[in-house]
Design a protein around this motif. Structure first.
Motif, PDB file in Angstrom:
ATOM      1  N   ARG A 196       0.847  -1.182   0.000  1.00  0.00           N
ATOM      2  CA  ARG A 196       0.000   0.000   0.000  1.00  0.00           C
ATOM      3  C   ARG A 196       0.884   1.234   0.000  1.00  0.00           C
ATOM      4  NH1 ARG A 196      -0.451   2.912   4.694  1.00  0.00           N
ATOM      5  NH2 ARG A 196       0.472   1.982   6.556  1.00  0.00           N
ATOM      6  N   ARG A 197       0.285   2.353  -0.289  1.00  0.00           N
ATOM      7  CA  ARG A 197       0.992   3.627  -0.226  1.00  0.00           C
ATOM      8  C   ARG A 197       0.757   4.233   1.160  1.00  0.00           C
ATOM      9  NH1 ARG A 197       3.134   6.720  -4.043  1.00  0.00           N
ATOM     10  NH2 ARG A 197       2.175   5.482  -5.701  1.00  0.00           N
ATOM     11  N   GLY A 198       1.772   4.894   1.696  1.00  0.00           N
ATOM     12  CA  GLY A 198       1.636   5.492   3.017  1.00  0.00           C
ATOM     13  C   GLY A 198       0.755   6.727   3.013  1.00  0.00           C
ATOM     14  N   LEU A 199       0.339   7.128   4.192  1.00  0.00           N
ATOM     15  CA  LEU A 199      -0.500   8.306   4.379  1.00  0.00           C
ATOM     16  C   LEU A 199       0.297   9.460   4.968  1.00  0.00           C
ATOM     17  CD1 LEU A 199      -3.565   6.584   6.088  1.00  0.00           C
ATOM     18  CD2 LEU A 199      -3.671   7.763   3.883  1.00  0.00           C
ATOM     19  N   GLY A 223       5.337   2.696   1.583  1.00  0.00           N
ATOM     20  CA  GLY A 223       4.247   2.193   2.404  1.00  0.00           C
ATOM     21  C   GLY A 223       4.304   2.624   3.856  1.00  0.00           C
ATOM     22  N   GLN A 224       5.080   3.659   4.147  1.00  0.00           N
ATOM     23  CA  GLN A 224       5.228   4.131   5.521  1.00  0.00           C
ATOM     24  C   GLN A 224       4.410   5.398   5.737  1.00  0.00           C
ATOM     25  OE1 GLN A 224       9.270   5.149   6.695  1.00  0.00           O
ATOM     26  NE2 GLN A 224       8.865   4.569   8.807  1.00  0.00           N
ATOM     27  N   ASP A 225       3.623   5.437   6.799  1.00  0.00           N
ATOM     28  CA  ASP A 225       2.836   6.617   7.119  1.00  0.00           C
ATOM     29  C   ASP A 225       3.709   7.669   7.782  1.00  0.00           C
ATOM     30  OD1 ASP A 225       0.431   5.348   6.253  1.00  0.00           O
ATOM     31  OD2 ASP A 225       0.303   4.314   8.175  1.00  0.00           O
ATOM     32  N   GLN A 260      -6.511   3.022  10.705  1.00  0.00           N
ATOM     33  CA  GLN A 260      -6.597   1.670  10.150  1.00  0.00           C
ATOM     34  C   GLN A 260      -7.550   1.616   8.974  1.00  0.00           C
ATOM     35  OE1 GLN A 260      -7.574  -0.175  13.944  1.00  0.00           O
ATOM     36  NE2 GLN A 260      -5.634  -1.270  13.968  1.00  0.00           N
ATOM     37  N   ALA A 261      -8.665   2.333   9.056  1.00  0.00           N
ATOM     38  CA  ALA A 261      -9.622   2.350   7.950  1.00  0.00           C
ATOM     39  C   ALA A 261      -9.068   3.103   6.744  1.00  0.00           C
ATOM     40  CB  ALA A 261     -10.939   2.981   8.407  1.00  0.00           C
ATOM     41  N   GLU A 262      -8.429   4.245   6.995  1.00  0.00           N
ATOM     42  CA  GLU A 262      -7.926   5.070   5.899  1.00  0.00           C
ATOM     43  C   GLU A 262      -6.786   4.397   5.147  1.00  0.00           C
ATOM     44  OE1 GLU A 262      -8.780   8.250   4.684  1.00  0.00           O
ATOM     45  OE2 GLU A 262     -10.630   7.936   5.796  1.00  0.00           O
ATOM     46  N   ARG A 263      -6.080   3.510   5.808  1.00  0.00           N
ATOM     47  CA  ARG A 263      -5.013   2.773   5.133  1.00  0.00           C
ATOM     48  C   ARG A 263      -5.572   1.876   4.017  1.00  0.00           C
ATOM     49  NH1 ARG A 263      -1.586   1.008  10.567  1.00  0.00           N
ATOM     50  NH2 ARG A 263      -0.138   2.813  10.569  1.00  0.00           N
ATOM     51  N   LEU A 264      -6.853   1.580   4.085  1.00  0.00           N
ATOM     52  CA  LEU A 264      -7.479   0.699   3.100  1.00  0.00           C
ATOM     53  C   LEU A 264      -8.171   1.451   1.972  1.00  0.00           C
ATOM     54  CD1 LEU A 264      -9.018  -1.917   5.565  1.00  0.00           C
ATOM     55  CD2 LEU A 264      -6.876  -2.090   4.279  1.00  0.00           C
ATOM     56  N   GLN A 305      -4.844   4.397  -1.670  1.00  0.00           N
ATOM     57  CA  GLN A 305      -3.649   3.984  -0.935  1.00  0.00           C
ATOM     58  C   GLN A 305      -3.209   2.572  -1.282  1.00  0.00           C
ATOM     59  OE1 GLN A 305      -3.662   7.400  -0.250  1.00  0.00           O
ATOM     60  NE2 GLN A 305      -2.057   6.440   0.950  1.00  0.00           N
ATOM     61  N   GLN A 306      -3.918   1.919  -2.201  1.00  0.00           N
ATOM     62  CA  GLN A 306      -3.594   0.545  -2.572  1.00  0.00           C
ATOM     63  C   GLN A 306      -3.302   0.453  -4.072  1.00  0.00           C
ATOM     64  OE1 GLN A 306      -5.780  -2.679  -0.395  1.00  0.00           O
ATOM     65  NE2 GLN A 306      -7.257  -1.042  -0.040  1.00  0.00           N
ATOM     66  N   PRO A 307      -2.124   0.864  -4.490  1.00  0.00           N
ATOM     67  CA  PRO A 307      -1.791   0.870  -5.920  1.00  0.00           C
ATOM     68  C   PRO A 307      -1.825  -0.515  -6.552  1.00  0.00           C
ATOM     69  CG  PRO A 307       0.178   1.212  -4.577  1.00  0.00           C
ATOM     70  CD  PRO A 307      -0.997   1.325  -3.657  1.00  0.00           C
ATOM     71  N   GLY A 308      -1.700  -1.558  -5.757  1.00  0.00           N
ATOM     72  CA  GLY A 308      -1.709  -2.906  -6.311  1.00  0.00           C
ATOM     73  C   GLY A 308      -3.089  -3.431  -6.641  1.00  0.00           C
TER      74      GLY A 308
END
Length: 214
Positions: free
Chosen positions: A5-8, A97-99, A187-191, A195-198
């Motif tokens: 994932r991509r970090g925030l 992938g680091q916030d 935790q929700a925003e990470r999804l 944030q999920q280039p894959g």
């Protein structure tokens, strides 16, 4: 499903005394992978400070050049010195992938949201349960004179007026509960899809597998 994932860019703002700094420390203790944004400054290093740990130390000419080139996410002048958040280290961190956590005021938060990395921001504003409680907390810290406390209280009114600009606004009436809510939001925003280039490749693979059932 993809694991990368991509970090925030996590923006945490509040008037002085509402609990922003304490909550930021708690979040980093909860998730040690959170990276605290290291600012650049034009002030001289103090004893024991190291380049890249407390600050990136730059002279005024170099700092202003970085601003002109769009290499600062946000910047401001405080007591004659310039402070700002360089784009490079933050972009590198979120790409891995680091916030990255930002403890900034509403002006800094606004600049970050309007920056080249703005679409990856998560902004949260912390409100005190009451103005009387805000003043009590400032006095309980024992760090400021009456004059400074009054100045902070006066400034807090303007800061609070910017609450609608944030993604989430929490009333910090209980520190433990507020921390728990912040964790849930992160935790929700990470999804988020952004944030999920894959995900694109994952869905493409699923569509390819559907062809076997045609």
């Amino acid at each position: 499903m993809p694991k990368t994932r991509r970090g925030l860019l996590i923006i945490l703002s509040s008037p002085s005394g509402a609990g922003k700094t304490t909550l930021a420390r708690r979040l980093m203790a909860w998730d040690p992978s959170l990276k605290f944004s290291v600012s650049a400054t034009t002030r001289a290093p103090r004893t024991g400070e190291q380049e890249g740990r407390e600050y990136y130390f730059r002279d005024r000419t170099e700092f202003e050049r970085m601003v002109e080139r769009g290499q600062m996410l946000e910047h401001a002048e405080v007591f004659g010195n310039l402070y700002g958040s360089p784009v490079g280290p933050v972009d590198q961190a979120i790409g891995a992938g680091q916030d990255v956590l930002f403890d900034v005021d509403w002006q800094g938060g606004q600049q970050i949201r309007n920056s080249v990395l703005g679409k990856h921001t998560l902004s949260m504003f912390i409100l005190p349960p009451s103005i009387a409680e805000l003043e009590r907390r400032l006095r309980e810290r024992g760090q400021d004179s009456d004059e400074v406390i009054q100045a902070r209280m006066h400034k807090s009114r303007d800061e609070i007026s910017h609450w609608p600009e944030y993604d989430y606004v929490l009333v910090n009436d209980d520190l433990d509960e507020t921390e728990a809510r912040l964790r849930t939001i992160i935790q929700a925003e990470r999804l988020r899809i952004s944030q999920q280039p894959g995900l694109v490749d994952a869905v493409r693979q699923l569509n390819t597998e559907f062809e076997d059932y045609a």
